[in-house]
Design an enzyme around this catalytic site. Structure first.
Site: not given
Ligand code: PMP
Length: 446
Positions: A159, A249, A277
């Site tokens: 994700y 990521d 995060k």
């Molecule tokens: N990349 C990863 C690995 C994530 O877990 C998330 C959010 N859960 C995101 C990107 C997207 O981040 P945001 O919700 O702050 O847009």
């Protein structure tokens, strides 16, 4: 329909005996003006109702009904230092009196960039944004500009946020279809979705048109799967040979699996890293950092990196305080996260085992994922075969016992979790697992 009323059939279960009346009323009220009754769709899955909280301190939350919880959701991950950590609050308070945003430069942005480059092993230059989704978008743009290529390879079950191009092959999906209504199917035309932890699949996907390969270096979102031994090294070699930019990521794994994230833990350096995060300790700030020669496309203005809130001073002050705290006390925080993460996972496993609940817990340091499944869950295919509705039932039972978890399966611990929290949680797990096992045995809600 209960006497409190419900706007959604999904939340009609008998909740009244467990003291969620005010959350129920709050959800009903919110649903009249807030589309769906929740501010992010993921929260809608919580049973018996999306809970409304009033306060959080350290590892603890209180809801509108006055119920107290030990929190293992941590705001979907950001609260690595627990709720409202004092060093972060102190820095933010200082900044609040000095202005909320200048539309111009300030000292904290350079200080924060230095802190990111110091702590993330592969980081030489960095840029800031507000959310993880946005930073992923920037990273891909940088990779495309740096390579002059267009195609992006992502992995099944990984994700990378909610923006259209990468919102395909996400957890729970088997193919490349849009994962939500309203998503442009054309936006992912230049995205190849590939099996992860499969060297041959990656080698086959890497043509000379590939700008970037983006992955979660540990696949937390789909089940907390670690990279197979040698896989990240091989991905590093293959992408280098193909002239593609390797993007980790680390929105979840950054600062969580080690001070330097998964790349430090597993010893493999990507070209670009996405952070979010935990970087902001609860404030919305994200970053892309990486090799100087790749990031050069921003420095020389081939990529125009813009955004009203980029490194705004309040979020920057929070992030700088968070990174400084994690760095300064890394020798305390990271062993603690490791031992709390392991103890929590162990409590879940043994509580479930005693109750005869087939719970699988995958754990990597301070991140874990739970499944109700009769088989080990080690891959995206295994995750698809697990029983998410049964896990949601367990999450509900935990909630009723004062333990707050993300109903989808993600489990997080923070530096603020204590031995007392773990002891209390162990008892709650035992009761919740027993009740869930009974309910499943009775075929209730299956
Ligand atoms: N990349 C990863 C690995 C994530 O877990 C998330 C959010 N859960 C995101 C990107 C997207 O981040 P945001 O919700 O702050 O847009």
């Amino acid at each position: 329909m209960s006497q409190e009323g419900s706007v959604s059939g999904e939340h009609e279960a008998d909740h009244t005996s467990h003291g969620f009346q005010r959350s129920m009323a709050q959800f009903e009220r919110a649903s009249r003006s807030l589309a769906g009754g929740v501010a992010t769709a993921f929260r809608a899955a919580q049973q018996p109702v999306p809970v409304s909280f009033t306060a959080g301190h350290g590892s603890r939350l209180t809801d509108v009904d006055g119920n107290g919880y030990v929190d293992y959701a941590l705001g979907f991950g950001p609260m690595l230092l627990g709720q409202s950590p004092e060093p972060v609050l102190a820095a933010v308070r200082r900044q609040l009196d000095r202005g909320l945003g200048y539309g111009a430069s300030h000292e904290l942005e350079a200080e924060l960039a230095e802190a990111v480059c110091r702590t993330v092993p592969s980081a030489e230059l960095c840029v800031f944004g507000s959310t993880g989704s946005e930073a992923v978008h920037v990273a891909i743009r940088i990779a495309r500009a740096a390579t002059g290529r267009n195609r992006v390879v992502k992995f099944l079950g990984h994700y990378h946020g909610w923006l259209d191009p990468v919102h395909v092959g996400i957890p729970g999906q088997t193919g490349k279809a849009p994962a939500t209504g309203g998503q442009d199917p054309e936006a992912s035309a230049a995205v190849t979705v590939c099996r992860w932890n499969d060297e041959e699949a990656l080698a086959a996907a890497l043509g000379n048109d590939v700008a970037a390969v983006i992955m979660e270096p540990a696949a937390i979102n789909v089940g907390a799967f670690p990279p197979a031994p040698g896989y990240l090294e091989r991905a590093r070699e293959l992408t280098a040979r193909a002239g593609a930019v390797l993007i980790f990521d680390e929105v979840i794994t950054g600062y969580r699996l080690a001070l330097g994230g998964a790349q430090q833990r597993f010893g493999v350096r990507p070209d670009l890293t996405v952070l979010g995060k935990a970087l902001g300790a609860g404030f919305p700030i994200s970053a892309v950092c990486g090799r100087r020669d790749v990031m050069a496309v921003v420095a020389d203005h081939r990529v125009s990196h813009v955004g009203t809130f980029n490194a705004n001073p309040v979020c920057a002050s929070a992030a700088l305080a968070a990174v400084t705290e994690l760095e300064r006390r890394a020798d305390v925080h990271y062993p603690h996260l490791e031992s709390v993460g392991t103890a929590f996972a162990q409590s879940l496993r043994s509580g479930a085992e005693a109750a005869g609940l087939p719970l699988v817990i995958n754990q990597i340091g301070a991140a874990a994922y739970g499944f109700v499944s009769d088989q080990p869950v080690r891959s995206h295919e295994d995750a698809l075969a697990a029983r998410p509705a049964d896990y949601r039932r367990f999450a509900r039972a935990l909630l009723e016992e004062g333990v707050h978890v993300i109903p989808r399966g993600l489990l997080y611990v923070s530096t603020a979790h204590t031995t007392a929290d773990l002891d209390e949680t162990r008892d709650a797990i035992t009761k919740a697992a027993a009740r869930t096992a009974e309910e499943l045995e009775a075929g209730d809600g299956r």
